[in-house]
Enzyme design. Sequence first.
Site: not given
Length: 137
Positions: A65, A67, A93, A96
Amino acid sequence: MSKFDDKYMRMAAIWASNSYCKRRQVGALLVKDRMIISDGYNGTPSGFENICEDENGVTKPYVLHAEANAISKVAKSANSADGATLYVTASPCVECAKLIIQSGIRRVVYRDEYRLTDGIDLLRRAGIEVERIDVEE
């Protein structure tokens, strides 16, 4: 909301366009003391093919992801995310969110709501300031 939130979010959206993912392109910027200290977008790990989805259009399990990419990138640098603000085009999410908490990020600003809110809920539970903003593209 700071006067820079809109600008940093626009920059995160531009950064998202670097992603090779077809289903969703997400961008992230880590900002500390009004300096961008890291950036990231969703994609495969370094050295892997730049294909995020399988033949059925499902995201491959090893795709990072935005992040996570920004946080791991700052970890390889001389900078620290402690006290930083994360600008991300989609709400984090839960996986993360755990990285955000552990890295010392104090504020998360996001644009798009994800169908699951467990990541945002965890950030708030950890005392991290979370803010959703609308940005005109």
